[in-house]
Design a protein around this motif. Structure first.
Motif, PDB file in Angstrom:
ATOM      1  N   ARG A 296       0.814  -1.218   0.000  1.00 14.28           N
ATOM      2  CA  ARG A 296       0.000   0.000   0.000  1.00 14.28           C
ATOM      3  C   ARG A 296       0.847   1.267   0.000  1.00 14.28           C
ATOM      4  N   PHE A 297       2.170   1.132   0.189  1.00 12.20           N
ATOM      5  CA  PHE A 297       2.994   2.349   0.191  1.00 12.20           C
ATOM      6  C   PHE A 297       4.408   2.020  -0.284  1.00 12.20           C
ATOM      7  N   ALA A 347      12.137  13.924   0.591  1.00 15.18           N
ATOM      8  CA  ALA A 347      12.243  15.175   1.326  1.00 15.18           C
ATOM      9  C   ALA A 347      10.921  15.600   1.956  1.00 15.18           C
ATOM     10  N   GLU A 348       9.805  15.163   1.333  1.00 14.46           N
ATOM     11  CA  GLU A 348       8.506  15.608   1.852  1.00 14.46           C
ATOM     12  C   GLU A 348       8.230  15.078   3.258  1.00 14.46           C
ATOM     13  N   HIS A 349       8.902  13.958   3.624  1.00 14.35           N
ATOM     14  CA  HIS A 349       8.718  13.420   4.972  1.00 14.35           C
ATOM     15  C   HIS A 349       9.834  13.949   5.868  1.00 14.35           C
ATOM     16  N   LYS A 350       9.514  14.969   6.608  1.00 15.05           N
ATOM     17  CA  LYS A 350      10.519  15.603   7.450  1.00 15.05           C
ATOM     18  C   LYS A 350      10.818  14.742   8.679  1.00 15.05           C
ATOM     19  N   LEU A 351      12.098  14.559   8.917  1.00 17.95           N
ATOM     20  CA  LEU A 351      12.538  13.872  10.125  1.00 17.95           C
ATOM     21  C   LEU A 351      13.608  14.726  10.788  1.00 17.95           C
ATOM     22  N   GLN A 422      17.705  -7.488   6.962  1.00 17.00           N
ATOM     23  CA  GLN A 422      16.387  -7.617   6.348  1.00 17.00           C
ATOM     24  C   GLN A 422      15.275  -7.356   7.360  1.00 17.00           C
ATOM     25  N   THR A 423      15.379  -7.986   8.529  1.00 21.11           N
ATOM     26  CA  THR A 423      14.358  -7.785   9.565  1.00 21.11           C
ATOM     27  C   THR A 423      14.265  -6.312   9.956  1.00 21.11           C
ATOM     28  N   VAL A 424      15.431  -5.717  10.183  1.00 19.14           N
ATOM     29  CA  VAL A 424      15.461  -4.321  10.617  1.00 19.14           C
ATOM     30  C   VAL A 424      14.861  -3.416   9.549  1.00 19.14           C
ATOM     31  N   MET A 425      15.282  -3.609   8.315  1.00 18.05           N
ATOM     32  CA  MET A 425      14.800  -2.730   7.250  1.00 18.05           C
ATOM     33  C   MET A 425      13.308  -2.925   6.998  1.00 18.05           C
ATOM     34  N   ALA A 426      12.838  -4.163   7.096  1.00 19.78           N
ATOM     35  CA  ALA A 426      11.412  -4.421   6.882  1.00 19.78           C
ATOM     36  C   ALA A 426      10.592  -3.736   7.967  1.00 19.78           C
ATOM     37  N   ASN A 427      11.047  -3.854   9.212  1.00 19.71           N
ATOM     38  CA  ASN A 427      10.301  -3.231  10.309  1.00 19.71           C
ATOM     39  C   ASN A 427      10.410  -1.712  10.267  1.00 19.71           C
ATOM     40  N   LEU A 428      11.579  -1.231   9.866  1.00 17.78           N
ATOM     41  CA  LEU A 428      11.765   0.217   9.749  1.00 17.78           C
ATOM     42  C   LEU A 428      10.802   0.790   8.708  1.00 17.78           C
ATOM     43  N   ARG A 429      10.661   0.075   7.618  1.00 18.52           N
ATOM     44  CA  ARG A 429       9.768   0.532   6.560  1.00 18.52           C
ATOM     45  C   ARG A 429       8.326   0.619   7.071  1.00 18.52           C
ATOM     46  N   LEU A 430       7.884  -0.417   7.765  1.00 19.13           N
ATOM     47  CA  LEU A 430       6.518  -0.413   8.285  1.00 19.13           C
ATOM     48  C   LEU A 430       6.330   0.696   9.317  1.00 19.13           C
ATOM     49  N   HIS A 431       7.325   0.834  10.179  1.00 16.39           N
ATOM     50  CA  HIS A 431       7.274   1.854  11.224  1.00 16.39           C
ATOM     51  C   HIS A 431       7.122   3.240  10.602  1.00 16.39           C
ATOM     52  N   LEU A 432       7.945   3.502   9.585  1.00 17.35           N
ATOM     53  CA  LEU A 432       7.898   4.826   8.952  1.00 17.35           C
ATOM     54  C   LEU A 432       6.620   4.999   8.138  1.00 17.35           C
ATOM     55  N   GLY A 433       6.163   3.913   7.524  1.00 17.17           N
ATOM     56  CA  GLY A 433       4.904   3.994   6.776  1.00 17.17           C
ATOM     57  C   GLY A 433       3.768   4.480   7.669  1.00 17.17           C
ATOM     58  N   GLY A 437       2.009   8.345   8.032  1.00 16.04           N
ATOM     59  CA  GLY A 437       0.590   8.314   7.683  1.00 16.04           C
ATOM     60  C   GLY A 437       0.317   7.717   6.309  1.00 16.04           C
ATOM     61  N   LEU A 438       1.274   6.945   5.777  1.00 14.82           N
ATOM     62  CA  LEU A 438       1.080   6.334   4.456  1.00 14.82           C
ATOM     63  C   LEU A 438       0.126   5.134   4.553  1.00 14.82           C
ATOM     64  N   ILE A 439       0.149   4.495   5.723  1.00 12.74           N
ATOM     65  CA  ILE A 439      -0.843   3.456   6.015  1.00 12.74           C
ATOM     66  C   ILE A 439      -1.365   3.724   7.418  1.00 12.74           C
ATOM     67  N   PRO A 440      -2.590   3.282   7.690  1.00 13.89           N
ATOM     68  CA  PRO A 440      -3.123   3.492   9.034  1.00 13.89           C
ATOM     69  C   PRO A 440      -2.384   2.648  10.065  1.00 13.89           C
ATOM     70  N   GLU A 441      -2.488   3.048  11.313  1.00 20.40           N
ATOM     71  CA  GLU A 441      -1.840   2.322  12.417  1.00 20.40           C
ATOM     72  C   GLU A 441      -2.265   0.854  12.379  1.00 20.40           C
ATOM     73  N   PHE A 442      -3.524   0.636  12.121  1.00 24.11           N
ATOM     74  CA  PHE A 442      -3.999  -0.719  11.858  1.00 24.11           C
ATOM     75  C   PHE A 442      -5.204  -0.608  10.941  1.00 24.11           C
ATOM     76  N   GLY A 443      -5.637  -1.752  10.391  1.00 24.08           N
ATOM     77  CA  GLY A 443      -6.776  -1.717   9.485  1.00 24.08           C
ATOM     78  C   GLY A 443      -6.310  -1.502   8.056  1.00 24.08           C
ATOM     79  N   SER A 444      -7.245  -1.688   7.137  1.00 23.99           N
ATOM     80  CA  SER A 444      -6.887  -1.668   5.724  1.00 23.99           C
ATOM     81  C   SER A 444      -6.871  -0.262   5.150  1.00 23.99           C
ATOM     82  N   GLY A 445      -7.538   0.666   5.814  1.00 27.41           N
ATOM     83  CA  GLY A 445      -7.705   1.983   5.222  1.00 27.41           C
ATOM     84  C   GLY A 445      -8.487   1.914   3.917  1.00 27.41           C
ATOM     85  N   GLY A 446      -9.273   0.858   3.752  1.00 26.98           N
ATOM     86  CA  GLY A 446     -10.076   0.703   2.543  1.00 26.98           C
ATOM     87  C   GLY A 446      -9.295   0.190   1.348  1.00 26.98           C
TER      88      GLY A 446
END
Length: 609
Positions: A296-297, A347-351, A422-433, A437-446
């Motif tokens: 989804r992202f 750049a649009e995602h400021k950290l 791999q584990t770290v990068m996969a979890n990092l991606r989900l965490h940042l997603g 706000g690219l995906i909801p905290e939980f749920g499908s977001g439709g």
RNA sequence: GGGGUUGUAGUUCAGAUCGGUAAGAACGCCGGCCUGUCACGUCGGAGGUCGCGGGUUCAAGUCCCGUCAACCCCGCCA
């Protein structure tokens, strides 16, 4: 009194009718001269009204009512007139009560039964029967029921037989840890609770059942997670005389039906061909770091290992030492594989620096050594980076190009042993997603993004025992063109195994089974299994396969996870009526408990704690 | 096996960096009033071993050690 209606069905057109309702007191508002009571059953809530002028006797009873009392009422359906409640399905009407019976009083519940529940999950699990009265959970269980019905209808319509398999089975080592059941009649021997019906469903194929399915409980004695319970339910199926694609089509048809009939969602809009996309395992690992990508992202990974080798570390000492482990283009086999991956944060995602520091703590918690970073400057240079001073311009430009980095972007790096990276990068991606706000905290977001992950390796290297072990199970069919590799390079053999992934959740997996005894023998050989070892472990299945096994394959879907996604819940515990805690306890019954010593003696068991 | 978060009234929480004047709120519960509420309103009341055990201190909800439980993650598990 005999019930005439549920608490969710009376509407405007029923005004004037007499009705008898049974249910639980959901709330009451005592105005003195009149009392309103909300009556709840599994279908909804209806307002009862008691009026001093009209029905003084019932009103006196109503005054004593408390939350969760069980009552029955007889009365007339009345128009609420200008006082209608548009937020209630039954809000146009109320019951003017003539007669009331209190079936049962209730002690003050430990928490208020309402959708907007505030009590902790711990308390709710302890009083699960109260928690299950909440409309949301009632709805979840109803959805689960509907899903069950759709599954049965669908498979029946496709010519599948619903057949049962034993729970108490022979213990076989390997794979998930088994729960064990001692035999009283044969002291010192044990059954295992089935991890899955895997072997039995293959035997059904040998037996000529052609198409089998089952909605079945499985048991695994492994540590629990948000999406893992010790006992869980699978939609299990197996088919004869099929290819991988035949199995995909059957499951795609099932999923389309469930989404249509349970959710009223037509997946044809997202998947006009009626088919789900497929992605090779290695591509998924490279781009997302795991075999269950959430499509989804973006925030995809870039594997830089090749670049690092080509540039001999690009001036960065840490990478230099990694590159040195390669000799003549090949990784030294006596060392665990190390890789380098990067993620580009647009750049649009400021950290802020502080936020990136926190991310570094986050990944360290998962075993990462650290997390190098680089901010891309307007002319492509790297700033705010431990590499800034040493990196060669050529390597830097190559990394920028490979990751698609432009000025203002942030690059995050992971360097180290492959599984950790791999584990770290996969979890990092989900965490940042989620963070972005690219995906909801939980749920499908439709959004429903399905994917078949295909062609994974047949074997995994078992570090502990220094052997190749079956990644799925030893009866998975290798790709024909990879069969020669069984002898030369077992790690490179791909197989007809597949996982169905939805929004980053593994919904299920299966494989086309091996029915060619020659190839089977080669697989066992690659695993270092001698004939008698194999016989010891899988004897009855090997025997069965000798007597005319059809080509066959199948899949099992996680029913609980499916219901979780369909219901938009964040936890498996929300879609299982009586779930267990992370330590495997049932807070309601207190299981597991010690048992009567006499019973232990019966089964000849001595405990050591 | 490892890392992290949490634990104070029936419930959800506050009680901050500084150990003492802090045992507090809301909801629920109990009692009174109210004939149109639906998060009812209103007046009054009860309710606490601060998870448990130990330690430091004149003094611990607060600091330290241990332990238990729930949750999240890694390992493990398809």
């Amino acid at each position: 009194m005999k019930r005439t209606h549920t608490c969710g069905e009376l509407r405007e057109q029923d005004i004037g009718q007499e009705a008898v309702l049974f249910g639980w007191v959901d709330g009451y508002r005592d105005k003195g001269g009149c009392i309103f009571v909300d009556l709840r059953d599994r279908d909804g809530v209806t307002q009862l009204v008691f009026d001093l002028q009209v029905n003084e006797g019932p009103l006196k009873v109503a005054r004593t009512l408390r939350l969760e009392w069980v009552i029955g009422v007889r009365g007339r359906v009345r128009d609420r007139g200008t006082m209608r409640n548009p937020r209630m399905p039954t809000g146009a009407i109320e019951i003017l009560v003539d007669d009331i019976t209190v079936f049962n009083q209730a002690e003050t519940p430990p928490f208020v039964v309402q959708d907007d529940v505030k009590a902790s999950e711990e308390l709710r699990l302890q009083f699960r029967y109260l928690d299950l009265r909440r409309p949301t959970l009632q709805k979840v269980l109803r959805t689960r029921h509907r899903t069950n019905q759709v599954v049965r209808n669908y498979f029946d319509g496709q010519g599948f037989l619903e057949l049962e398999t034993p729970f108490m089975v022979k213990y076989t080592p390997g794979g998930a840890r088994n729960f064990v059941v001692p035999s009283r009649i044969q002291p010192g021997k044990f059954y295992a609770l089935a991890e899955s019906p895997q072997l039995y469903k293959q035997l059904f194929m040998v037996a000529g059942m052609d198409r089998y399915f089952q909605i079945v409980k499985c048991f695994r004695d492994e540590d629990l997670r948000l999406d893992r319970q010790p006992e869980f339910t699978q939609i299990d199926m197996e088919m004869s005389f099929v290819t991988q694609d035949d199995i995909f089509r059957v499951i795609e048809g099932l999923i389309f039906r469930i989404w249509k009939e349970v959710l009223d969602v037509d997946l044809l809009e997202a998947y006009p061909s009626g088919r789900f996309p497929q992605m090779p395992f290695y591509e998924s690992m490279a781009r997302f770091g795991n075999d269950k990508p959430d499509l989804r992202f973006g925030l995809e990974h870039t594997d830089l290992t090749g670049l690092v080798i080509d540039h001999r570390g690009g001036g960065i000492p840490l990478l230099q030492s990694l590159a040195d482990k390669f000799t003549s283009g090949r990784y030294r086999q006596d060392l665990p594989q190390e890789i380098v991956k990067a993620m580009r944060i647009p750049a649009e995602h400021k950290l802020s620096r502080k936020e990136v520091d926190r991310l570094e703590d986050f990944v360290k918690g998962m075993g990462a050594q650290g997390m190098a970073r680089a901010k891309v400057a307007p002319e492509g240079g790297w700033t705010q980076s431990p590499f800034a001073k040493v990196v060669t311009p050529a390597f830097r430009d190559a990394v920028n190009a490979a990751t698609g980095a432009s000025p203002g972007d942030l690059l995050l790096f992971q360097i180290g042993k492959e599984p950790v990276v791999q584990t770290v990068m996969a979890n990092l991606r989900l965490h940042l997603g989620k963070k972005f706000g690219l995906i909801p905290e939980f749920g499908s977001g439709g959004q429903w993004r399905f994917l078949w992950v295909v062609a994974p390796p047949l074997f995994e290297w078992d570090e502990e025992n220094q052997v190749w072990a079956a990644a799925h199970h030893a009866f998975t069919r290798p790709y024909d063109e990879d069969v020669p590799l069984l002898e030369t390079d077992p790690g490179m053999v791909r197989c007809y195994r597949y996982d169905l992934v939805l929004n980053g959740v593994e919904l299920g997996g299966g494989s086309v089974r091996l029915h060619d005894s020659k190839v089977q023998a080669a697989v066992f050989k690659a695993m270092g299994l001698r004939d008698d070892d194999a016989r010891e472990k899988f004897g009855f299945l090997l025997d069965a396969l000798k007597y005319g096994a059809p080509p066959h394959g199948g899949i099992a879907l996680g029913m609980d996870r499916l219901c979780m996604l369909v219901s938009g819940r964040e936890s498996l515990r929300d879609v299982i009526p009586f779930p267990k805690t992370q330590r495997g306890s049932c807070l309601m019954t207190d299981a597991p408990t010690p048992i009567d010593p006499a019973l232990l003696e019966d089964v000849r068991i001595v405990t050591t704690v």
